[in-house]
Scaffold this active site. Structure first.
Site, short mmCIF file in Angstrom:
data_model
loop_
_atom_site.label_atom_id
_atom_site.label_comp_id
_atom_site.label_asym_id
_atom_site.label_seq_id
_atom_site.Cartn_x
_atom_site.Cartn_y
_atom_site.Cartn_z
N ASP A 164 0.83 -1.21 0.00
CA ASP A 164 0.00 0.00 0.00
C ASP A 164 0.87 1.26 0.00
OD1 ASP A 164 -1.96 -1.82 0.18
OD2 ASP A 164 -2.80 -1.13 2.10
N GLU A 191 3.72 1.83 -1.30
CA GLU A 191 4.26 2.13 -2.63
C GLU A 191 3.17 2.76 -3.51
OE1 GLU A 191 7.11 2.26 -3.73
OE2 GLU A 191 6.86 2.28 -5.90
N ASP A 200 0.60 4.44 -2.42
CA ASP A 200 0.38 5.80 -1.91
C ASP A 200 1.43 6.77 -2.44
OD1 ASP A 200 -1.76 4.83 -0.54
OD2 ASP A 200 -0.74 4.71 1.41
N SER A 260 -36.24 -5.65 -16.19
CA SER A 260 -36.13 -6.44 -14.96
C SER A 260 -36.36 -7.90 -15.36
CB SER A 260 -37.09 -5.94 -13.91
OG SER A 260 -38.38 -6.35 -14.21
N GLU A 297 -25.54 -17.05 -13.18
CA GLU A 297 -24.80 -16.06 -12.40
C GLU A 297 -25.50 -15.87 -11.05
OE1 GLU A 297 -24.96 -12.45 -14.71
OE2 GLU A 297 -24.59 -13.52 -16.58
N LYS A 304 -27.38 -13.86 -8.29
CA LYS A 304 -28.17 -12.63 -8.36
C LYS A 304 -27.74 -11.76 -7.18
CE LYS A 304 -32.79 -10.90 -9.19
NZ LYS A 304 -32.86 -9.87 -8.14
N ASP A 310 -27.50 -8.91 -4.53
CA ASP A 310 -28.53 -8.10 -3.89
C ASP A 310 -28.01 -6.68 -3.64
OD1 ASP A 310 -31.04 -7.73 -3.02
OD2 ASP A 310 -30.83 -8.86 -1.15
N GLU A 363 -24.16 -4.35 -10.82
CA GLU A 363 -24.80 -4.18 -9.52
C GLU A 363 -23.81 -3.56 -8.53
OE1 GLU A 363 -27.87 -5.26 -9.80
OE2 GLU A 363 -28.68 -5.56 -7.77
N TYR A 386 -22.38 -7.21 -15.24
CA TYR A 386 -22.97 -8.46 -15.76
C TYR A 386 -23.78 -8.30 -17.04
CZ TYR A 386 -26.82 -6.55 -12.97
OH TYR A 386 -27.75 -5.72 -12.42
N LYS A 418 -35.22 -17.42 -7.40
CA LYS A 418 -35.01 -16.86 -6.06
C LYS A 418 -34.87 -17.96 -5.02
CE LYS A 418 -35.74 -12.33 -6.75
NZ LYS A 418 -36.97 -11.75 -6.29
N CYS A 427 -41.11 -23.37 38.25
CA CYS A 427 -41.04 -24.15 37.02
C CYS A 427 -42.46 -24.43 36.53
CB CYS A 427 -40.30 -25.46 37.28
SG CYS A 427 -40.40 -26.60 35.90
N CYS A 453 -43.03 -28.46 37.10
CA CYS A 453 -43.05 -29.15 38.40
C CYS A 453 -43.22 -28.20 39.57
CB CYS A 453 -41.78 -29.97 38.57
SG CYS A 453 -40.32 -28.94 38.84
N CYS A 477 -34.75 -24.57 36.32
CA CYS A 477 -35.57 -25.28 37.30
C CYS A 477 -34.62 -26.04 38.22
CB CYS A 477 -36.51 -26.23 36.58
SG CYS A 477 -37.22 -27.49 37.67
N CYS A 492 -37.50 -33.06 37.87
CA CYS A 492 -38.60 -32.40 37.15
C CYS A 492 -38.99 -33.24 35.93
CB CYS A 492 -38.13 -31.01 36.71
SG CYS A 492 -39.25 -30.20 35.56
S1 IVH Z 1 -29.46 -9.32 -15.61
C1 IVH Z 1 -32.52 -8.31 -18.65
N1 IVH Z 1 -27.75 -10.35 -13.92
O1 IVH Z 1 -31.68 -8.26 -10.66
C2 IVH Z 1 -31.43 -8.62 -17.69
N2 IVH Z 1 -29.43 -8.88 -13.09
O2 IVH Z 1 -34.79 -8.18 -11.68
C3 IVH Z 1 -31.67 -8.01 -16.39
N3 IVH Z 1 -29.32 -8.47 -10.68
O3 IVH Z 1 -32.47 -5.13 -11.88
C4 IVH Z 1 -30.58 -8.00 -15.44
N4 IVH Z 1 -27.55 -9.73 -10.30
O4 IVH Z 1 -30.51 -5.29 -10.32
C5 IVH Z 1 -28.82 -9.54 -14.08
N5 IVH Z 1 -26.17 -11.30 -12.50
C6 IVH Z 1 -27.22 -10.50 -12.69
C7 IVH Z 1 -27.81 -9.81 -11.61
C8 IVH Z 1 -28.93 -9.02 -11.85
C9 IVH Z 1 -28.45 -8.93 -9.75
C10 IVH Z 1 -30.46 -7.58 -10.40
C11 IVH Z 1 -30.52 -6.34 -11.23
C12 IVH Z 1 -31.85 -6.35 -11.94
C13 IVH Z 1 -32.62 -7.38 -11.17
C14 IVH Z 1 -33.51 -8.13 -12.11
#
Ligand code: IVH
Length: 668
Positions: free
Chosen positions: A34, A36, A38, A83, A115, A117, A119, A177, A229, A317, A411, A414, A427, A432
């Protein structure tokens, strides 16, 4: 030094810094210390200060420092951020596959890419000729907020693309994301708590709240990260597959998720999902499922989109691990060692894939710390095999109709007086009935004396009717007494008597574990058995001697000594031995019936939890893996065993039932 030389020196420093930045923040594999890094950074800062005419917006020094905004301006995405439709079961995933196959026509060869998903919150990054131009939130999918200055503060958002095997497109939108790691989230919240600031509910809220700050300095102080992604519009880059997209953007320096895989069948996809579920806890970022995408862009285009979501992808999910419900009442359960545990009676709610009607509140300190009342609306959590627990109340939902829970002074079973030891109430009566029942259930359980048929209901009946009052009485039961009980036929009665007979030759460690001494679990029982070899020797052991054993701490030592000091306990031990229990020396050869064998459990098991099954296999020398491979010896298939059993068949791995597994272990 002339101006051109200086400009070149500045440029060289930027390239070096970008390179090390990429090693550190994208690859997580720094090459230099680190200090170096910096030093290089300070050198660049100094030169830019002396020569402001050479400052460019994509310089690594320009990540922080933009002035606060009054409000965000809007950015319209060149192509909308769609989405995803959700799937919650294996069946729905298979239906998705059927739809894709049907719409794509016959004979179309294609693959899937899977992949995690992530959050967090979706963002769109726009690059022109390799330079970061702007970035926006998803917004309504068509128009988002311009959060360019904030995104620049995230070190893994690259300001300049690196060289790759493909030239930089003149214009490209890359989606990803923004998230906060679990570790960073926890330390951020700890810090906020210390400073009296409100804490964030979860990493996603923390990430979203941080990216939508009008002052980029605040965003810069928050530990954010990104995974890329998705491909939006692009000029000059047309990958054939999502796989190629990932490979290329990785070369350009973008941060992508290491768990991405290509799958060749829908069973592969389902396998991946199951493995991901098992891996979820160990990942340092939160995921709420997986995303399955058709890998080939040509087929993606052919399949097209519905109004808001593509036909070529689906989000699968995980079952949510938390749910909201109401505490109808709080009762007290008395355990094997006499501890009183407050248990919430809940309005039944589905969480983690099962219906939950009760949840533990642990002890009175926990109730007070969480400020939980009868009548509260609460969040309950159930993760994996663990007992459901009340996480916290939602005070906004209070109607005034609340009752405070008070620990009973007697208790509930008992009526003996209750004492308090730290957070726990206990107890004081070792006779008991609740303690006797729980102790007996433990004694008969599979990993203890393993008396099949002597289950919870039968134990309750036997104790309630006064037929047995201590463990020794189990060995005095006869056919006649048992068959006289409710719902007990002659056949089941004699089976139980037989099982009791069969249990008379336990190993010392099993017997010790079965006695239910406080804090003596399987592991401690094993080390004690190894050291003392007989109950006689162990019962005379002094605290210091116990303490000298590795793995035995002061609390365990005190608990063992205390157990054998109590006359009633010694009487029970003597009674058991005189009833014909003979402890056998373990024969190393026999106890390892599963030696070297690898098991994978799948589907719902009826007789035990996954953890118990694992321990059982390991007890007999076996090894348990989470996914099926050619190295697997047996797949134990419970109910609804899906893809793992399929995979086993494909690989020629033997699939056995739960019953067959039990038989194997019982050979021991
Ligand atoms: S693909 C049409 N890949 O999930 C393709 N989405 O409901 C749409 N998300 O709004 C997105 N990981 O925020 C894709 N590996 C991933 C993801 C991902 C998280 C989220 C993203 C999107 C929601 C889809």
């Amino acid at each position: 030094m002339n101006d051109e030389k200086i400009r070149q020196q500045i440029e060289k420093l930027r390239e070096d810094i970008n390179y090390h930045n990429h090693r550190y923040y994208v690859l997580d594999d720094p090459e230099i210390p680190d200090s170096e890094y910096d030093r290089l950074f300070r050198e660049l800062e100094k030169l830019e200060e002396e020569h402001p005419e050479f400052v460019t917006p994509d310089s690594p020094t320009r990540r922080v420092g933009a002035a606060p905004l009054k409000e965000f301006s809007k950015i319209t995405h060149a192509t909308p951020l769609l989405s995803l439709a959700d799937a919650f079961s294996e069946e729905e995933v298979r239906e998705f596959d059927e739809r894709v196959k049907k719409l794509s026509g016959t004979g179309h060869q294609f693959t899937y890419i899977v992949e995690p998903k992530i959050d967090g919150l979706a963002v769109n990054l726009l690059y022109e000729n390799g330079k970061f131009l702007n970035g926006a939130t998803r917004g309504d999918g068509f128009t988002g907020e311009d959060v360019t200055q904030n995104l620049k503060t995230i070190k893994s958002v690259i300001l300049r693309m690196m060289k790759g095997s493909k030239p930089h497109p003149s214009r490209i939108e890359i989606r990803g994301e923004v998230y906060m790691s679990k570790k960073d989230f926890n330390s951020l919240n700890m810090e906020r708590e210390k400073n009296g600031e409100p804490v964030f509910a979860n990493p996603r809220n923390a990430a979203a709240g941080s990216i939508r700050q009008l002052d980029p300095k605040i965003t810069a102080s928050r530990p954010l990260n990104i995974f890329l992604y998705g491909l939006g519009s692009s000029k000059g880059f047309e990958p054939a597959t999502q796989e190629e997209f990932f490979k290329t953007i990785k070369q350009w320096g973008f941060r992508t998720n290491p768990e991405v895989r290509v799958c060749y069948s829908i069973s592969d996809v389902i396998n991946y999902f199951n493995r991901l579920g098992e891996k979820r806890k160990s990942l340092d970022y939160e995921i709420d499922g997986m995303v399955v995408k058709v890998n080939e862009f040509s087929l993606q285009r052919e399949l097209g989109e519905r109004t808001r979501s593509p036909r070529w992808a689906i989000a699968v999910k995980f079952e949510p691990e938390e749910a909201v419900t109401v505490i109808e009442d709080i009762s007290v359960q008395v355990g094997r060692t006499g501890i009183l545990t407050p248990v919430a009676k809940l309005s039944p709610v589905r969480v983690g894939g099962v219906e939950v009607g009760r949840a533990t509140l642990h002890n009175i300190d926990e109730i007070e710390r969480k400020d939980v009342h009868i009548g509260d609306t609460v969040i309950v959590r159930r993760a994996g095999d663990v007992i459901p627990e009340v996480v916290k109340p939602i005070p906004e939902k209070r109607t005034g109709d609340l009752r405070k829970f008070i620990m009973p002074e007697e208790c509930p079973v008992c009526s003996a007086p209750v004492t308090r030891e730290g957070a726990y109430h206990r107890c004081t009566n070792i006779s008991c009935p609740a303690q006797i029942k729980e102790g007996m259930k433990h004694f008969a359980s599979r990993l203890a004396m393993d008396i099949e048929g002597l289950g919870d209901k039968l134990v309750d009946q036997l104790v309630d009717k006064g037929i047995v009052s201590d463990l020794g009485d189990i060995y005095r039961l006869d056919n006649e007494t048992l068959s006289g009980l409710e719902r007990m036929g002659d056949k089941s009665a004699s089976n139980i008597i037989e099982a009791i007979e069969k249990s008379k030759h336990p190993s010392f460690e099993r017997f010790l574990y079965a006695l239910g001494i406080r804090l003596v679990g399987e592991y401690v029982a094993k080390i004690l058995a190894k050291r003392f070899r007989s109950i006689e020797k162990l019962s005379h052991a002094a605290e210091e001697e116990l303490l000298s054993i590795e793995g035995v701490g002061p609390e365990v030592a005190a608990s063992v000594v205390k157990f054998f000091k109590i006359n009633e306990n010694m009487n029970v031990v003597r009674k058991l031995l005189s009833a014909g229990i003979k402890i056998v020396e373990p024969d190393e050869n026999v106890s390892a019936v599963l030696e070297g064998k690898t098991f994978v459990f799948t589907g719902a098991l009826k007789k035990f939890t996954r953890d118990e099954a694992k321990r059982l296999a390991e007890h007999s020398g076996g090894h348990v893996a989470s996914s099926v491979s050619s190295r697997t010896d047996f797949v134990v298939a419970g109910e609804d065993a899906g893809s793992k059993a399929d995979k086993a068949k494909q690989l020629g791995v033997k699939v056995i039932s739960e019953e067959e597994f039990i038989k194997m272990v019982e050979k021991e």
